[in-house]
Design a protein around this motif. Structure first.
Motif, short mmCIF file in Angstrom:
data_model
loop_
_atom_site.label_atom_id
_atom_site.label_comp_id
_atom_site.label_asym_id
_atom_site.label_seq_id
_atom_site.Cartn_x
_atom_site.Cartn_y
_atom_site.Cartn_z
N ILE A 29 1.39 -1.27 -0.23
CA ILE A 29 0.23 0.55 0.54
C ILE A 29 0.78 1.25 0.27
O ILE A 29 0.35 2.27 -0.13
CB ILE A 29 -1.22 0.00 1.64
N GLU A 30 1.68 1.44 1.04
CA GLU A 30 2.80 2.27 1.12
C GLU A 30 3.52 3.02 -0.09
O GLU A 30 3.32 3.93 -0.83
CB GLU A 30 3.69 2.45 2.36
N ALA A 31 3.94 1.36 -1.02
CA ALA A 31 4.57 1.42 -1.78
C ALA A 31 3.75 2.17 -2.82
O ALA A 31 4.59 3.23 -4.17
CB ALA A 31 5.24 0.45 -2.65
N ALA A 32 2.42 1.34 -2.90
CA ALA A 32 1.24 1.75 -4.19
C ALA A 32 1.14 3.44 -4.55
O ALA A 32 1.11 3.87 -5.67
CB ALA A 32 0.76 1.59 -4.20
N GLN A 33 1.06 3.85 -3.61
CA GLN A 33 1.11 5.47 -3.28
C GLN A 33 1.95 6.70 -3.52
O GLN A 33 1.64 7.31 -3.79
CB GLN A 33 0.27 5.43 -1.50
N HIS A 34 2.78 6.05 -2.98
CA HIS A 34 3.77 7.00 -3.36
C HIS A 34 4.74 6.81 -5.25
O HIS A 34 4.82 7.74 -5.52
CB HIS A 34 5.51 6.36 -2.85
N SER A 35 4.96 5.30 -5.77
CA SER A 35 5.52 5.33 -6.68
C SER A 35 5.05 4.59 -7.68
O SER A 35 4.97 3.81 -8.89
CB SER A 35 6.66 5.26 -6.67
N GLY A 36 4.00 3.40 -6.88
CA GLY A 36 3.89 2.21 -7.30
C GLY A 36 4.36 0.72 -7.02
O GLY A 36 5.15 0.66 -6.10
N ALA A 37 3.08 -0.47 -6.90
CA ALA A 37 4.12 -1.63 -6.37
C ALA A 37 2.57 -2.32 -7.60
O ALA A 37 2.71 -2.93 -8.21
CB ALA A 37 4.12 -1.38 -5.24
N LEU A 120 -1.25 -2.79 -8.09
CA LEU A 120 -1.75 -2.54 -8.07
C LEU A 120 -2.38 -0.77 -8.67
O LEU A 120 -1.07 0.10 -8.66
CB LEU A 120 -1.46 -2.21 -6.41
N ARG A 121 -3.48 -0.90 -8.89
CA ARG A 121 -4.50 0.49 -9.05
C ARG A 121 -4.64 1.40 -8.71
O ARG A 121 -5.22 2.27 -8.65
CB ARG A 121 -4.61 -0.33 -10.83
N SER A 122 -5.05 0.48 -7.40
CA SER A 122 -5.51 1.04 -6.61
C SER A 122 -5.56 0.42 -5.42
O SER A 122 -5.09 -0.86 -5.42
CB SER A 122 -7.56 0.97 -7.19
N THR A 123 -5.46 0.92 -4.22
CA THR A 123 -4.93 0.06 -2.54
C THR A 123 -6.31 0.13 -2.02
O THR A 123 -6.14 -0.54 -0.95
CB THR A 123 -3.98 0.95 -2.44
N ASP A 124 -7.78 -0.05 -2.50
CA ASP A 124 -8.77 0.44 -1.25
C ASP A 124 -9.09 -1.02 -1.25
O ASP A 124 -9.48 -0.47 0.00
CB ASP A 124 -9.71 0.84 -2.07
N VAL A 125 -8.79 -1.39 -1.66
CA VAL A 125 -9.54 -3.37 -1.63
C VAL A 125 -8.61 -4.08 -0.02
O VAL A 125 -8.52 -4.59 0.56
CB VAL A 125 -9.05 -4.46 -2.47
N LEU A 126 -6.85 -3.76 -0.56
CA LEU A 126 -6.15 -3.54 0.87
C LEU A 126 -6.11 -2.76 2.03
O LEU A 126 -5.64 -3.48 2.76
CB LEU A 126 -4.37 -3.21 0.40
#
Length: 307
Positions: A29-37, A120-126
């Motif tokens: 989640i942290e990585a996706a929100q910053h630069s992608g994961a 990960l295109r969205s982190t809502d589910v996680l």
């Protein structure tokens, strides 16, 4: 994968040795929100394997990764594939070991594994998954490759695996260990339980008003030399869905314990849940060995009940 892409992509670097799924999802989640994961999941095992179905590796677009899908022999290669998936913006399935096109990457067990890599295109589910786990509720997510999506499920199955076209990942709360007993024994079990990553509550047997949370993912360890001191917590544990209830004492002591329980109307089905003497092996003569025995027994019971 082109030479240009290889040159431009960062090198995979392991940032930690965490294995707890909640920690791995938090990293993703942290990585996706910053630069992608991307989240890589073990979805098939051919032969032997070092990790169970549903194990994860989370990969940040800067090359950082955590988690395991093997014994450590393919994680860097999984991260490299995940980095390419992030760059391409497309999910992918990758095989390693037996049946894989990567002849230079082998598994020591001689088997093979398939990894689903989800960008990960969205982190809502996680995010929602971590909230549920924090409330000590189980969660199941379906990964649907054709849609490249994670979908929350209302019903949580016992085990992860394929259900039709979906791979189901199952997440369960951390083991909580409720401990009550003599100072030396209780302290030894507490230290080892915390080192194992468990949630630990130490109960004062004389504090009758103390609130004690015991759910289906809780193990209760009673380490008293006095049956009177264990009685309140033992009765509460027997009325709970705790997956493990262990009590210290010899076979003779346990017979006395059962007589006491029967005298207050506790059913035989209830006191049959008590593991006594407590622990996987015994008898033990010092607190360190007792702690190893108790925690090994709890780990075995957790595996038997929830996989």
């Amino acid at each position: 994968m082109s030479d240009t892409a290889i040159t431009m992509m960062p090198n995979p670097v392991r940032t930690s040795s965490v294995e707890n799924p909640a920690d791995i999802l938090g990293f993703a989640i942290e990585a996706a929100q910053h630069s992608g994961a991307a989240l890589a999941t073990l979805v098939e095992i051919r032969g032997g394997a070092a990790r169970a179905l549903g194990a994860h590796v989370a990969v940040a677009s800067d090359g950082r990764f955590c988690g395991y899908v093997s014994g450590g022999c393919v994680e860097a290669a999984v991260a490299a594939e995940a980095l390419q998936a992030i760059t391409d913006g497309r999910d992918r399935m990758v095989k390693f070991g037996e049946g894989s096109p990567f002849f230079d990457i082998t598994l020591p067990c001689g088997g093979g594994i398939t990894i689903a890599i989800h960008v990960l295109r969205s982190t809502d589910v996680l995010d929602d998954t971590l909230k549920e786990l924090a409330c000590r509720r189980s969660v199941a997510l379906a990964y649907r490759p054709e849609l490249q999506r994670l979908i929350p499920l209302d019903k949580v199955p016992l085990r992860p695996g394929w259900r039709g076209k979906d791979f189901i990942s199952v997440y369960r709360p951390k083991t909580r260990v409720v401990i009550s007993g003599q100072v030396g024994e209780a302290e030894a079990v507490r230290r080892l339980a915390e080192a194992s990553g468990y949630v630990v509550d130490v109960v004062d047997p004389k504090a009758t008003s103390q609130t004690i949370a015991i759910d289906a993912f809780t193990a209760v360890a009673l380490l008293h030399h006095d049956l009177d001191l264990e009685e309140i917590l033992l009765i509460k544990a027997l009325a709970s869905p705790a997956f493990y209830i262990g009590a210290m004492g010899s076979t003779r002591t346990h017979r006395r314990r059962i007589d006491r329980l029967q005298s207050i109307g506790v059913s035989s089905e209830a006191f049959d849940r008590i593991k006594a003497p407590i622990g996987l092996f015994g008898p033990t003569r010092e607190s360190a060995s007792l702690a190893l025995s108790v925690l090994a027994d709890i780990a075995a019971a957790r595996l038997e009940n929830f996989g």
